[in-house]
Scaffold this motif. Sequence first.
Motif, PDB file in Angstrom:
ATOM      1  N   ARG A 119      -9.420  -6.170  -7.073  1.00  0.00           N
ATOM      2  CA  ARG A 119      -8.026  -6.474  -7.416  1.00  0.00           C
ATOM      3  C   ARG A 119      -7.739  -7.966  -7.222  1.00  0.00           C
ATOM      4  O   ARG A 119      -7.138  -8.603  -8.076  1.00  0.00           O
ATOM      5  CB  ARG A 119      -7.104  -5.635  -6.526  1.00  0.00           C
ATOM      6  CG  ARG A 119      -5.665  -5.853  -6.792  1.00  0.00           C
ATOM      7  CD  ARG A 119      -4.806  -5.362  -5.632  1.00  0.00           C
ATOM      8  NE  ARG A 119      -3.410  -5.484  -5.919  1.00  0.00           N
ATOM      9  CZ  ARG A 119      -2.733  -6.622  -5.980  1.00  0.00           C
ATOM     10  NH1 ARG A 119      -3.327  -7.756  -5.788  1.00  0.00           N
ATOM     11  NH2 ARG A 119      -1.442  -6.637  -6.252  1.00  0.00           N
ATOM     12  N   ASP A 130       0.887 -11.059 -13.387  1.00  0.00           N
ATOM     13  CA  ASP A 130       1.276 -10.096 -12.358  1.00  0.00           C
ATOM     14  C   ASP A 130       0.318  -8.921 -12.402  1.00  0.00           C
ATOM     15  O   ASP A 130      -0.212  -8.574 -13.458  1.00  0.00           O
ATOM     16  CB  ASP A 130       2.715  -9.613 -12.603  1.00  0.00           C
ATOM     17  CG  ASP A 130       3.240  -8.766 -11.455  1.00  0.00           C
ATOM     18  OD1 ASP A 130       3.096  -9.187 -10.300  1.00  0.00           O
ATOM     19  OD2 ASP A 130       3.768  -7.675 -11.728  1.00  0.00           O
ATOM     20  N   THR A 132      -0.103  -4.960 -10.485  1.00  0.00           N
ATOM     21  CA  THR A 132       0.355  -3.915  -9.575  1.00  0.00           C
ATOM     22  C   THR A 132      -0.741  -2.871  -9.469  1.00  0.00           C
ATOM     23  O   THR A 132      -1.334  -2.478 -10.472  1.00  0.00           O
ATOM     24  CB  THR A 132       1.648  -3.255 -10.108  1.00  0.00           C
ATOM     25  OG1 THR A 132       2.648  -4.255 -10.248  1.00  0.00           O
ATOM     26  CG2 THR A 132       2.131  -2.167  -9.168  1.00  0.00           C
ATOM     27  N   THR A 133      -1.006  -2.418  -8.249  1.00  0.00           N
ATOM     28  CA  THR A 133      -2.046  -1.427  -8.009  1.00  0.00           C
ATOM     29  C   THR A 133      -1.422  -0.071  -7.698  1.00  0.00           C
ATOM     30  O   THR A 133      -0.530   0.020  -6.858  1.00  0.00           O
ATOM     31  CB  THR A 133      -2.921  -1.857  -6.812  1.00  0.00           C
ATOM     32  OG1 THR A 133      -3.432  -3.157  -7.061  1.00  0.00           O
ATOM     33  CG2 THR A 133      -4.066  -0.880  -6.596  1.00  0.00           C
TER      34      THR A 133
END
Length: 145
Positions: A119, A130, A132-133
């Motif tokens: 990541r 951007d 997001t996980t």
Amino acid sequence: MKELDAKDRDILGILSKEARIPMKTLAARIGLSRSATTERVAMLEKSGVIRGYRADIGQMDKGLVSAFLMVTLTRTPSIGVLDQLARHAEIRRVSSVSGQLDLVVEIEVPSIDRLNTLRDLIASHPSVEDLTTLIVLRHDIERTG
């Protein structure tokens, strides 16, 4: 701090396995009123015996952690990001999508540490605005073919 009694030990035993148990249920299981149980839990927290509650997510089904990375790019298309993603066998699928996101990346890794490493590598690419996980907790419906 007073010495822990049997009820305190019962509370700790239950909370160590079921940290999100409702206070009413906890009280019933240890045989105290809800207010007495709440008071005991508060004292255990205040004294530092209970230092916090957390989800400790490690390896999951089949020894793998599945996740989705939701990626917003500074501009599209970004061949450099796709090239970087293609270099990692843990990346199962990359989908270009419409809307606020640009890419949905499906990943299967052996550990949370590897997920974090991958990541961070992707997030540091200059074309990534951007990221997001979303970690998959379970697969409720899964079809093949």
